[in-house]
Design a protein around this motif. Structure first.
Motif, PDB file in Angstrom:
ATOM      1  N   VAL A  48       0.816  -1.210   0.000  1.00  6.80           N
ATOM      2  CA  VAL A  48       0.000   0.000   0.000  1.00  6.80           C
ATOM      3  C   VAL A  48       0.860   1.274   0.000  1.00  6.80           C
ATOM      4  O   VAL A  48       0.492   2.271  -0.610  1.00  6.80           O
ATOM      5  N   ARG A  49       2.031   1.234   0.651  1.00  7.75           N
ATOM      6  CA  ARG A  49       2.901   2.426   0.625  1.00  7.75           C
ATOM      7  C   ARG A  49       3.388   2.705  -0.787  1.00  7.75           C
ATOM      8  O   ARG A  49       3.415   3.854  -1.235  1.00  7.75           O
ATOM      9  N   ALA A  50       3.767   1.650  -1.486  1.00  5.72           N
ATOM     10  CA  ALA A  50       4.191   1.808  -2.883  1.00  5.72           C
ATOM     11  C   ALA A  50       3.022   2.263  -3.742  1.00  5.72           C
ATOM     12  O   ALA A  50       3.190   3.075  -4.660  1.00  5.72           O
ATOM     13  N   ALA A  51       1.827   1.746  -3.447  1.00  2.00           N
ATOM     14  CA  ALA A  51       0.639   2.137  -4.205  1.00  2.00           C
ATOM     15  C   ALA A  51       0.337   3.623  -4.017  1.00  2.00           C
ATOM     16  O   ALA A  51       0.028   4.335  -4.985  1.00  2.00           O
ATOM     17  N   LEU A  52       0.420   4.096  -2.785  1.00  2.09           N
ATOM     18  CA  LEU A  52       0.174   5.515  -2.525  1.00  2.09           C
ATOM     19  C   LEU A  52       1.215   6.390  -3.225  1.00  2.09           C
ATOM     20  O   LEU A  52       0.880   7.425  -3.805  1.00  2.09           O
ATOM     21  N   ASP A  53       2.468   5.960  -3.172  1.00  4.27           N
ATOM     22  CA  ASP A  53       3.536   6.712  -3.833  1.00  4.27           C
ATOM     23  C   ASP A  53       3.294   6.771  -5.344  1.00  4.27           C
ATOM     24  O   ASP A  53       3.373   7.834  -5.952  1.00  4.27           O
ATOM     25  N   ARG A  54       2.997   5.635  -5.936  1.00  2.00           N
ATOM     26  CA  ARG A  54       2.752   5.597  -7.379  1.00  2.00           C
ATOM     27  C   ARG A  54       1.509   6.407  -7.746  1.00  2.00           C
ATOM     28  O   ARG A  54       1.496   7.122  -8.750  1.00  2.00           O
ATOM     29  N   ALA A  55       0.472   6.318  -6.926  1.00  2.00           N
ATOM     30  CA  ALA A  55      -0.753   7.085  -7.190  1.00  2.00           C
ATOM     31  C   ALA A  55      -0.465   8.584  -7.142  1.00  2.00           C
ATOM     32  O   ALA A  55      -0.909   9.337  -8.010  1.00  2.00           O
ATOM     33  N   ARG A  56       0.286   9.003  -6.153  1.00  2.00           N
ATOM     34  CA  ARG A  56       0.606  10.438  -6.038  1.00  2.00           C
ATOM     35  C   ARG A  56       1.438  10.925  -7.227  1.00  2.00           C
ATOM     36  O   ARG A  56       1.206  12.015  -7.758  1.00  2.00           O
ATOM     37  N   ARG A  57       2.401  10.097  -7.649  1.00  2.00           N
ATOM     38  CA  ARG A  57       3.211  10.480  -8.813  1.00  2.00           C
ATOM     39  C   ARG A  57       2.357  10.531 -10.074  1.00  2.00           C
ATOM     40  O   ARG A  57       2.483  11.464 -10.875  1.00  2.00           O
ATOM     41  N   PHE A  58       1.483   9.548 -10.249  1.00  2.00           N
ATOM     42  CA  PHE A  58       0.608   9.513 -11.415  1.00  2.00           C
ATOM     43  C   PHE A  58      -0.321  10.728 -11.426  1.00  2.00           C
ATOM     44  O   PHE A  58      -0.472  11.394 -12.447  1.00  2.00           O
ATOM     45  N   SER A 114       0.089  13.579  -9.919  1.00  2.00           N
ATOM     46  CA  SER A 114       0.879  14.783 -10.134  1.00  2.00           C
ATOM     47  C   SER A 114       1.201  14.975 -11.623  1.00  2.00           C
ATOM     48  O   SER A 114       1.096  16.078 -12.147  1.00  2.00           O
ATOM     49  N   SER A 115       1.570  13.895 -12.287  1.00  2.00           N
ATOM     50  CA  SER A 115       1.885  14.002 -13.714  1.00  2.00           C
ATOM     51  C   SER A 115       0.635  14.317 -14.530  1.00  2.00           C
ATOM     52  O   SER A 115       0.693  15.053 -15.507  1.00  2.00           O
ATOM     53  N   GLU A 116      -0.510  13.785 -14.115  1.00  2.00           N
ATOM     54  CA  GLU A 116      -1.772  14.076 -14.807  1.00  2.00           C
ATOM     55  C   GLU A 116      -2.148  15.551 -14.625  1.00  2.00           C
ATOM     56  O   GLU A 116      -2.620  16.198 -15.555  1.00  2.00           O
ATOM     57  N   GLU A 117      -1.932  16.081 -13.434  1.00  2.00           N
ATOM     58  CA  GLU A 117      -2.228  17.495 -13.182  1.00  2.00           C
ATOM     59  C   GLU A 117      -1.306  18.388 -13.999  1.00  2.00           C
ATOM     60  O   GLU A 117      -1.742  19.398 -14.543  1.00  2.00           O
ATOM     61  N   SER A 118      -0.037  18.021 -14.094  1.00  2.00           N
ATOM     62  CA  SER A 118       0.920  18.784 -14.901  1.00  2.00           C
ATOM     63  C   SER A 118       0.528  18.745 -16.370  1.00  2.00           C
ATOM     64  O   SER A 118       0.602  19.754 -17.071  1.00  2.00           O
ATOM     65  N   ARG A 119       0.129  17.566 -16.828  1.00  2.00           N
ATOM     66  CA  ARG A 119      -0.268  17.418 -18.231  1.00  2.00           C
ATOM     67  C   ARG A 119      -1.525  18.242 -18.522  1.00  2.00           C
ATOM     68  O   ARG A 119      -1.619  18.858 -19.588  1.00  2.00           O
ATOM     69  N   ALA A 120      -2.467  18.271 -17.609  1.00  2.00           N
ATOM     70  CA  ALA A 120      -3.704  19.027 -17.798  1.00  2.00           C
ATOM     71  C   ALA A 120      -3.444  20.531 -17.807  1.00  2.00           C
ATOM     72  O   ALA A 120      -4.126  21.289 -18.481  1.00  2.00           O
ATOM     73  N   ALA A 121      -2.436  20.958 -17.044  1.00  2.00           N
ATOM     74  CA  ALA A 121      -2.113  22.389 -16.964  1.00  2.00           C
ATOM     75  C   ALA A 121      -1.377  22.884 -18.213  1.00  2.00           C
ATOM     76  O   ALA A 121      -1.343  24.075 -18.462  1.00  2.00           O
ATOM     77  N   SER A 122      -0.819  21.970 -18.971  1.00  2.00           N
ATOM     78  CA  SER A 122      -0.036  22.365 -20.164  1.00  2.00           C
ATOM     79  C   SER A 122      -0.921  22.740 -21.324  1.00  2.00           C
ATOM     80  O   SER A 122      -1.987  22.416 -21.521  1.00  2.00           O
TER      81      SER A 122
END
Length: 71
Positions: free
Chosen positions: A51-61, A63-71
């Motif tokens: 679950v710790r790895a899942a939370l980390d991966r979810a947060r990174r994903f 974050s990248s989706e938010e960055s992509r949407a802002a572009s």
């Protein structure tokens, strides 16, 4: 790997964190079951086994989706 929908993943992370803080007011047994179910779904959704790895991966994903949407 399939990527989960960002809205679904955000809600899943929020629900897991709320269950950790016991914001839903569930009794101990029900809370443990809810946490287990959410952890399992997070792991499946992110392709992890912890679950710790899942939370980390979810947060990174997310974050990248938010960055992509802002572009």
């Amino acid at each position: 790997m399939l990527n989960p929908h960002p809205v679904f993943l955000r809600q899943l992370v929020d629900d897991y964190l709320a269950a950790l803080r016991n914001e839903d007011g569930l009794a101990t047994g029900a809370r443990a079951m809810r946490l287990h179910d959410l952890a399992y779904t997070l792991c499946v959704s992110t392709g992890t086994h912890d679950v710790r790895a899942a939370l980390d991966r979810a947060r990174r994903f997310l974050s990248s989706e938010e960055s992509r949407a802002a572009s």
